[in-house]
Every structure is written in C-alpha cells, then in structure tokens.
Design an enzyme around this catalytic site. Sequence first.
Site, PDB file in Angstrom:
ATOM      1  N   LYS A  96       0.868  -1.179   0.000  1.00  0.00           N
ATOM      2  CA  LYS A  96       0.000   0.000   0.000  1.00  0.00           C
ATOM      3  C   LYS A  96       0.902   1.225   0.000  1.00  0.00           C
ATOM      4  CE  LYS A  96      -3.222   2.684   2.759  1.00  0.00           C
ATOM      5  NZ  LYS A  96      -3.776   2.885   4.112  1.00  0.00           N
ATOM      6  N   GLY A 185     -10.548   7.845   7.448  1.00  0.00           N
ATOM      7  CA  GLY A 185     -11.633   8.698   7.911  1.00  0.00           C
ATOM      8  C   GLY A 185     -12.906   7.981   8.302  1.00  0.00           C
TER       9      GLY A 185
END
EC number: 2.8.1.10
Length: 255
Positions: A96, A185
Amino acid sequence: MDELEIGGVKLDSRLFVGTGKLASNEVIPKIMEKSNSKVITVALRRVDITSKQDNILNFIDKDLILLPNTSGARNAEEAIRLARIAKAAGCGNWIKIEVISDNKYLLPDNYETIKATEALVKEGFIVLPYVNPDLMDARRLVNVGAAAVMPLGAPIGSNRGLRTKEMLKILIEEINEVPVVVDAGIGKPSDAAMAMEMGADAVLVNTAIATADNPVLMAEAFSLAVKAGRMAYVAKIGEEKEYASASSPLTGFLR
C-alpha cells in the site's frame, strides 16, 4: 457475499483492517477473526524482524494477506525503498503506497504516489495506492498498473466519515478497471455501510476499530456493516422520491 478480486486473488470479505493504533498486538488475532477480513495492513516501521516478541508479524495468521504500507515516506523514492525493504523482509509483494509530505493534514501526495506506483508495478508488486479522490489521478494510477485505487473518505485518523462523498461517487462510477477501496476517515460502521451502498468495492478501517472501547466487538460491527452495505448495493436500492407514495391502495376498500 460476492467475491472481490485484487491482483489475481479472490477475497470473500470486502473489509480490510489496519493495525496502526491498536493498544496491543495481542488483540490482532481476535479482531481478524471477528471482522472476517482477509487483508491486514501493517506499517513497515512496526515490523521488527530482529525480535520474536515485538514483531507484529508474529500475531498475524499466515493465511491472511499482508499489506505493508509505506507510512513515513515523503516522496516516491522513499516509498519505493520501503516497498523493497518489505519484500526483502518476507512481507510478500503486496504494498500500500502512502506518500505524505504534509505533516498537518496528512493528505497524500498524488503526484509522488503515481511515480512510486509506476516504478513498483514494473518490479512486480501488487500496488494499492492511497490518494486524494481525484478522477484524473485515479485514471493515471490505473494506466500505470495499480491493482486498486484507495481514495480517502476524510483525513487519516479523523473518524469524520465520508467527507469526500461526492468525489468518491465520481471515482466509483468512472473507475471500473480496478476496485475502488475507500480508505481513511471511516469512523463508524454506518460510514462503511454507506460507502458500500454507494458501490465502493471495499473499505479499509483502522482508527475506528483500534480506538473503540471494545475493538473486537467493533470489528464485528464493521464486518456486518460492510456485508449489509454490499448486499444493499447488489439488491439495487429503490429511487428516492420528493413526495409521499402510498404502499397500499387509498381508495376502494370501504365500498
């Protein structure tokens, strides 16, 4: 639930789990069990191959897909170097990409991320880049070989939900070549369900699970939310109407 395919691997869970803020590594096995997740992200700086006790990898089941991230990288060169270190340390070829030079808002640098993605794809990595939700940049990532695109829902670690909802909708609608995984988030299970109802292919959750009073129970809650959201998307949610629409006949039943 229908399977998700990334990098040639089929996954029966659309929930990815992060480990960045967990109070203890010892809770990881239970979290992964209750979440039903098959993909777990780990910051490379937390992988201590010289220690049997402190190495986070010792708490991760070998059947799971390990997704090391390049947290701490400030440019493409640093991200590439971290990815190579992860592979050399036995962490596999999934990576990632996180490139963040903004220390206040921790927003990803899309330009440097694209550069790192292109280079690492050429080296045989399965690259999942974390980015601001920008359609043109998402297309560039697809063109250079990203295995998925991971746009943020809100600033990382904020638990503020899908503040970029309208931009996410555009990416979900337009990026069809690779999965769109909403990352960062997501603060509660309903946020994850909303992302899945919108058509996101998967979500990655870290802070919301790690900072809950009961992380194991919260992991299970997210698992159920992701399943429910995906099922609702596949079932095709009915259209919204401006005015009321009776569900039963309003005339003729008293005659």
